[in-house]
Enzyme design. Structure first.
Site, PDB file in Angstrom:
ATOM      1  N   HIS A  58     109.215  63.558 -80.103  1.00  0.00           N
ATOM      2  CA  HIS A  58     109.887  62.332 -79.644  1.00  0.00           C
ATOM      3  C   HIS A  58     109.037  61.073 -79.824  1.00  0.00           C
ATOM      4  CE1 HIS A  58     112.400  65.356 -77.608  1.00  0.00           C
ATOM      5  NE2 HIS A  58     113.333  64.424 -77.513  1.00  0.00           N
TER       6      HIS A  58
ATOM      7  N   GLY B 251     113.491  63.415 -84.674  1.00  0.00           N
ATOM      8  CA  GLY B 251     114.152  64.578 -84.074  1.00  0.00           C
ATOM      9  C   GLY B 251     115.236  64.127 -83.117  1.00  0.00           C
ATOM     10  N   HIS B 252     114.969  63.081 -82.379  1.00  0.00           N
ATOM     11  CA  HIS B 252     115.966  62.458 -81.501  1.00  0.00           C
ATOM     12  C   HIS B 252     116.109  61.013 -81.939  1.00  0.00           C
ATOM     13  CE1 HIS B 252     118.309  61.057 -78.184  1.00  0.00           C
ATOM     14  NE2 HIS B 252     118.096  62.124 -77.422  1.00  0.00           N
TER      15      HIS B 252
ATOM     16  N   GLU C 179     124.272  70.598 -75.653  1.00  0.00           N
ATOM     17  CA  GLU C 179     124.776  69.284 -75.211  1.00  0.00           C
ATOM     18  C   GLU C 179     125.528  68.622 -76.355  1.00  0.00           C
ATOM     19  OE1 GLU C 179     121.046  67.522 -74.007  1.00  0.00           O
ATOM     20  OE2 GLU C 179     121.272  68.261 -71.973  1.00  0.00           O
TER      21      GLU C 179
ATOM     22  N   CYS D  49     124.683  59.724 -71.087  1.00  0.00           N
ATOM     23  CA  CYS D  49     124.007  59.065 -72.212  1.00  0.00           C
ATOM     24  C   CYS D  49     124.895  59.046 -73.454  1.00  0.00           C
ATOM     25  CB  CYS D  49     122.697  59.782 -72.544  1.00  0.00           C
ATOM     26  SG  CYS D  49     121.378  59.514 -71.344  1.00  0.00           S
TER      27      CYS D  49
ATOM     28  N   CYS E  61     116.829  60.969 -68.449  1.00  0.00           N
ATOM     29  CA  CYS E  61     117.389  60.078 -69.473  1.00  0.00           C
ATOM     30  C   CYS E  61     118.656  59.376 -68.994  1.00  0.00           C
ATOM     31  CB  CYS E  61     117.652  60.862 -70.761  1.00  0.00           C
ATOM     32  SG  CYS E  61     118.734  62.279 -70.570  1.00  0.00           S
TER      33      CYS E  61
END
Length: 798
Positions: free
Chosen positions: A160, A211-212, A319, A337, A403
């Protein structure tokens, strides 16, 4: 550090926002700094944000060691144990972002000084070349287990690093816009410059993609604010290389190059952020390949993967988005989110295309699946936002993976910046809420004052005050729900065949206009004192889903204006999961000023179906009461449903009492959902997620138990268990083994003498027949798999 921060936290009183001015988008956003909301509905939300959510988020950053991580990174040591998540730094950045938006409208010197003190700690943690990632820097020899042995090594997996950079940039730009200070922006630019130097396809660089995702949209925004093209180039590089690096999977949307993608897949938040970045690059570069790709993906979402609440992400397995038309209700993930990401995406597509359909989706998401993620008082949060519940869902004061709370913290204060937009001599009115705004149209100042009781009323008044007489076009969005379109496409449709209308007047005189891209345009020479009055017909309507949405067959939802409604237990003294709506319902609407901060409550006649003791269906007339979906789960735990049966094939009659349902349940792990094991609802197959279930997650490899305790001795000779197994992505599997015990008169647990083996088949009942026992309690003992939990749909005893 506690002595420094806590006194300031107690003094926070903050609100609204500031926004980056656009440079390069076809349509220009109106800066947050130009809009002051004085709306009853959104004013309450903004007040809760500045008085509760943001102070809470700052206090959690301290309590959970977020600040301490930066202090440790400024003084690294190989003795520091790195814990938490590799992206914990972002909670600090996101909270500063939200606070910065708030300070723009509600200046707060103490808060300003507090943020300055936090930024001193952040800056001290930055390495000389700009790299800022505390999960590595605090102990370079033994960094966070997700970080890898060197920079960017695990970026496509779990480090991240670029995700941290993205949220840093977003927060830094908001802080700069709100305060004019370069402190945070310079920190972010130094880290961005480090990424520009080290990531690429040139000699000495590493070729990685996030990755995110979020860095793509943040770098695009940094380009807009600085006009330094290297940031936009890196944003495009990160998208261009996706699908070409070693790491390829649907979870992170790296299964194929982005320009070849045409379906929303994988982790919904990652996806929404990447799609937003694609829209940014499309708008800022004019690249047709990107425009075509993001249009295809958006079409897939709104036609096949969007919840009626505007939520996205059907499953907790990753998710993620589900398959086309896979939209379960009780197990809907709809992460908060992801709803925020859906707003970001549709906002950018509006800036690119200027079509009201994107704001139709944005508004639906904003008023339903997004604000449901935070309690009305600003102090409780949903991670998932399901559309049905038996009481197992409650908002939490915080999460270890924070988050969603910190994302809410930064988003709610930014809402006023979504109301207007400008393009040359066109002024777009996209959202309806009371506000006072100072716009710039054709390089001239124009004041706009909007007054409305939306979403409770469809009446909107807009006072237009140019500095001097001026010609421009006011473009008023006519919402899709007024025009008979639930959402763009055919995923949902109104079932009641009603036709709503609207009227527009200027200075009391009706005006006419054909709609262009969903906008009613008024071109005139505007002068001081001009007033536009808009009326949208607003009444309750029923909605049906596309027939391929299995979970909603034979059901309807109720909405009024932009709000989706639900039935919840405190308002109804019967099971809302067993109600059947009239085929042609009539509704009454009543404003309840003292209920849930003031709502329009809807009532209609309905029936509840149930079985009597002989198994005969009984129908009882009831008055069904509904509330806005965003307001559910504020009055305790219990049943809730958005989709309500209106056909017999979809009904779920109340089951007659059974030995199990009338017993007292005890367990090694108690949870609200445990009552689902005796509700009489059986799975259609092993993949059924439409009914509730109980599970032992996150326990693994342990021995667990559930017991039924009876009021008097009962004779029992058989038991049937329906196992819950969410392989391959979930954490539950059928158990390694299980047994049934009965309690003797001395209180000892004795294994039953079973005549059949204990089965572990998925999707069917596993019945065990045993020698009859007379007992006051029966126990189910389960040995969990070594590396998984287990779950149960139903446990029957006879």
């Amino acid at each position: 550090m506690r002595k420094i921060f806590i006194p300031l936290l107690l003094c926070l009183a903050i609100c609204s926002q500031a926004q980056v001015k656009s440079g390069g988008y076809p349509i220009t956003p109106v800066p947050f700094t130009a809009v002051k909301v004085n709306d009853a509905f959104w004013g309450q939300r903004l007040k809760a944000s500045r008085e509760v959510t943001i102070p809470l988020a700052f206090s959690k950053c301290e309590e959970t060691g977020r600040y301490t991580n930066f202090i440790k990174a400024a003084h690294p040591s190989d003795t520091i144990k790195v814990g938490g998540f590799s992206f914990d730094d972002t909670d600090v950045y996101k909270t500063i972002e939200g606070a910065s938006y708030s300070m723009q409208t509600f200046p707060n010197k103490k808060l300003d000084r507090y943020i300055d003190s936090v930024l001193l700690i952040v800056a001290a943690a930055q390495e000389p070349d700009g790299y800022l990632y505390t999960a590595r820097t605090m102990n370079p020899a033994h960094p966070h287990e997700w970080s890898g042995t060197k920079r960017w090594e695990k970026e496509e997996d779990l480090s991240h690093e670029l995700y941290d950079l993205g949220h840093m940039i977003e927060g830094a730009i908001a802080h700069y816009q709100a305060t004019g200070k370069l402190t945070f922006l310079n920190i972010a630019k130094r880290y961005a410059d480090c990424a520009v130097r080290e990531i690429g396809d040139k000699s000495g660089q590493v070729t990685v993609v996030p990755g995110h995702q979020i860095a793509e949209m943040a770098l695009s925004k940094l380009y807009v604010i600085t006009r330094e093209k290297k940031y936009l180039d890196l944003a495009k590089f990160l998208l261009d290389k996706r699908g070409y690096t070693e790491h390829r999977d649907e979870y992170s949307q790296s299964h194929k190059p982005v320009l070849q993608q045409d379906e929303a897949v994988g982790h919904a938040v990652r996806a929404a952020y990447m799609y937003s970045g694609m829209a940014d690059v499309a708008a800022l570069t004019g690249d047709k390949g990107y425009i075509d790709a993001i249009d295809r993906i958006w079409g897939n979402i709104v036609n096949k993967k969007l919840y009626i609440t505007g939520g996205i992400g059907a499953t907790n397995n990753g998710e993620a988005f589900g398959k086309d038309y896979e939209l379960p209700n009780m197990s809907a993930y709809c992460e908060t989110c992801a709803a925020i990401g859906n707003v970001y995406l549709n906002y950018r597509l509006f800036l690119l295309h200027g079509d009201a359909k994107y704001y139709d989706v944005l508004e639906r998401t904003l008023y339903n699946g997004l604000i449901s993620g935070v309690s009305l008082d600003g102090g409780g949060f949903f991670y998932p936002n399901p559309l049905e519940s038996i009481g197992q869902h409650q908002r939490q004061p915080w999460f270890g993976c924070a988050c969603c709370p910190s994302n809410i913290c930064r988003f709610i204060p930014s809402v006023p910046g979504y109301i207007y937009a400008v393009h040359d001599k066109d002024v777009y009115v996209n959202l309806f809420m009371s506000n006072h705004s100072n716009l710039t149209v054709g390089n001239k100042a124009v004041t706009v004052d909007q007054t409305t009781n939306y979403p409770w009323s469809g009446n909107v008044s807009i006072a237009v005050t140019p500095k001097s007489k001026q010609n421009f076009t006011l473009k008023i969005r006519i919402p899709g729900w007024v025009k008979g379109d639930v959402v763009p496409g055919n995923l949902y449709a109104y079932a009641d065949k009603k036709s709503l209308g609207y009227t527009v007047k200027v200075n009391g005189q009706p005006v006419e206009s054909s709609l262009e891209k969903g906008y009613f345009s008024i071109n005139r020479d505007w002068k001081k004192g001009d007033k536009v009055e808009i009326h949208f017909d607003m009444e309750p309507r029923t909605v049906k889903a596309h027939p391929l949405v299995e979970a909603d067959k034979g059901k309807v939802a109720v909405e009024c204006g932009p709000l989706v409604y639900c039935a919840e237990w405190p308002d109804n003294d019967f099971s809302v999961l067993s109600v059947i709506m009239n085929r042609k319902p009539t509704f009454s609407v009543e404003y309840k000023p003292d209920l849930l901060y003031g709502i329009n409550q809807i009532k209609t006649d309905a029936q509840v179906l149930s079985y009597d003791v002989q198994g005969k269906i009984i129908a009882k007339d009831v008055k069904l009461t509904l509330i806005p979906y965003y307001a559910w789960a504020h009055r305790g735990s219990g049943e809730m449903a958005v989709w309500l049966s209106n056909e017999l094939s979809a009904t779920r009659p109340v089951m007659p009492p059974t030995l199990a349902s009338e017993s007292k349940i005890n367990a090694s792990h108690m949870a609200t959902s445990i009552k689902s094991i005796c509700d009489g609802l059986l799975p259609k197959d092993e993949n059924d997620r439409s009914i509730p279930y109980y599970h032992w997650w996150p326990k693994e490899g342990t021995t667990e138990w559930i017991s039924y305790n009876f009021s008097a001795e009962k004779t029992i000779s058989r038991s049937t268990v329906y196992w819950f197994d969410d392989a391959p992505w979930g954490g539950c599997r059928v158990p390694k083994s299980w047994k049934i015990y009965y309690q003797d008169k001395n209180g000892a647990w004795i294994a039953v003498e079973n005549q059949k083996p204990y089965g572990v088949d998925k999707g069917i009942g596993n019945e065990v027949v045993f020698k009859p026992v007379v007992t006051k309690a029966l126990k189910l003992e389960v040995q969990l798999p070594e590396k998984n939990a287990a779950g149960i749909y139903e446990w029957e005893v006879e």
